[in-house]
Design an enzyme around this catalytic site. Sequence first.
Site, PDB file in Angstrom:
ATOM      1  N   THR A 327      12.177  25.666 -67.632  1.00  0.00           N
ATOM      2  CA  THR A 327      11.722  26.968 -68.130  1.00  0.00           C
ATOM      3  C   THR A 327      11.214  26.869 -69.562  1.00  0.00           C
ATOM      4  O   THR A 327      11.422  25.860 -70.251  1.00  0.00           O
ATOM      5  CB  THR A 327      12.869  28.002 -68.100  1.00  0.00           C
ATOM      6  OG1 THR A 327      13.843  27.620 -69.073  1.00  0.00           O
ATOM      7  CG2 THR A 327      13.519  28.078 -66.730  1.00  0.00           C
ATOM      8  N   CYS A 328      10.573  27.931 -70.026  1.00  0.00           N
ATOM      9  CA  CYS A 328      10.008  27.948 -71.377  1.00  0.00           C
ATOM     10  C   CYS A 328      10.992  28.476 -72.409  1.00  0.00           C
ATOM     11  O   CYS A 328      10.586  29.052 -73.417  1.00  0.00           O
ATOM     12  CB  CYS A 328       8.736  28.774 -71.390  1.00  0.00           C
ATOM     13  SG  CYS A 328       7.496  28.061 -70.328  1.00  0.00           S
ATOM     14  N   ASP A 329      12.278  28.326 -72.148  1.00  0.00           N
ATOM     15  CA  ASP A 329      13.279  28.692 -73.140  1.00  0.00           C
ATOM     16  C   ASP A 329      13.810  27.399 -73.746  1.00  0.00           C
ATOM     17  O   ASP A 329      14.235  26.502 -73.018  1.00  0.00           O
ATOM     18  CB  ASP A 329      14.418  29.463 -72.466  1.00  0.00           C
ATOM     19  CG  ASP A 329      15.350  30.078 -73.488  1.00  0.00           C
ATOM     20  OD1 ASP A 329      15.795  29.326 -74.408  1.00  0.00           O
ATOM     21  OD2 ASP A 329      15.646  31.267 -73.394  1.00  0.00           O
ATOM     22  N   SER A 330      13.784  27.315 -75.077  1.00  0.00           N
ATOM     23  CA  SER A 330      14.169  26.052 -75.704  1.00  0.00           C
ATOM     24  C   SER A 330      15.661  25.767 -75.542  1.00  0.00           C
ATOM     25  O   SER A 330      16.105  24.645 -75.753  1.00  0.00           O
ATOM     26  CB  SER A 330      13.786  26.046 -77.178  1.00  0.00           C
ATOM     27  OG  SER A 330      14.417  27.141 -77.809  1.00  0.00           O
ATOM     28  N   ASN A 370      11.125  33.319 -65.878  1.00  0.00           N
ATOM     29  CA  ASN A 370       9.869  32.552 -65.848  1.00  0.00           C
ATOM     30  C   ASN A 370       9.264  32.474 -64.447  1.00  0.00           C
ATOM     31  O   ASN A 370       8.468  31.587 -64.152  1.00  0.00           O
ATOM     32  CB  ASN A 370      10.089  31.115 -66.343  1.00  0.00           C
ATOM     33  CG  ASN A 370       9.689  30.887 -67.785  1.00  0.00           C
ATOM     34  OD1 ASN A 370       9.856  29.786 -68.293  1.00  0.00           O
ATOM     35  ND2 ASN A 370       9.169  31.872 -68.468  1.00  0.00           N
TER      36      ASN A 370
END
Length: 380
Positions: A327-330, A370
């Site tokens: 996903t695009c969560d760090s 996402n």
Amino acid sequence: MTQRIRDFLRNRRDTGRDEAPCLVVDLEVVRDNYLTFAKTLPDTRVFYAVKANPAPEVLSLLASLGSCFDTASIPEIEMVLATGCAPDRISFGNTIKKERDVARAYALGVRLFAVDCKAEVEKVARSAPGSRVFCRILSDCVGAEWPLSRKFGCEPSMAADVLEHAHKLGLEAHGVSFHVGSQQRNTNAWDRALAQAAAVFRECGERGINLAMVNLGGGFPTKYLKNVPTVKSYGSAIFRALRRHFGNRIPETIIEPGRGMVGNAGVIESEVVLISKKSEEDDVRWVYLDIGKFGGLAETMDESIRYPIRTPRDGDAMAPCVLAGPTCDSADVLYEKQPYPLPVSLEIGDRLLIEGTGAYTATYSAVAFNGFSPLQTFHI
Ligand SMILES: *Cc1c(COP(=O)(O)O)cnc(C)c1O
């Protein structure tokens, strides 16, 4: 990893319907785990902690084997009742309940409730009159890989007041509970908690209230990378501690295994999406999987739980990798502080097997963060 899971994954691949990631749970392993608990602790009733894996197949199997259930919400109670299990085999074990939900549980026939303060006792007394309550006491959780905070339970010195309050309000002050911390690898962890439970029994006895039950909680481990003691060694350590602190007057006991009942029954198949480096000189590769913290592996939080991971290239030379989700969560990084060794020959598209994932995975996976679907699950 069982032959049945291996065969299931192979057949699925043969039919071309093998989109990863997915979780496969072998119900035969769950059955073995239940029977081991029942045989090893014959005088103890098993209340399976539903949150660990609430799949209907798991609940139906355990209900048919005679298990009772520890629940935390009305939907969990309804899922258990849907198996045909009678409400007298259900405990509402959450210490944090809306009074409306206490009333609903009571209407559904539930008569056993956890409390850890007088305000919660009052809700139960008003909305589930005459029920049994047990008071949860705090535990330090030393030795647990997934320790619990001070969120649940009161200081043991307060428990007798809470139980006496329940008694005065017409409830049945039934006993004491604790949880020594999840993935508890020290079999002696129950000793200190039982010493405290025995002190609450004595204090209540002096006030004319005779408690009957000790709820020994969960905490029984699953084997991840490190070895864990057998259920048998937990059973004998608990029995010794009961003898030491209660002498000849051993109370009725229950256990609430979650992880220990289903953890080793599940395997997640995942696909390698990308392997990269942050610079040409970097010697640590980043390996991105199609599952991460938001897809079901939430227990990698703080890198607490380290799952065994099998690859198709396991004989090859290994090197440490940072492992991350898609996903695009760090925050969606699984192992970085302590990188995870994986074969140098690993390639994009390889399938990995993440073992010990039968507990605390599927229901932790986000509904659509996402756009990723919740974890697909198969119970075989
Ligand atoms: C989560 C929970 C359990 C199960 O714990 P495990 O460590 O998974 O065995 C047992 N009892 C209560 C009250 C819980 O909240």
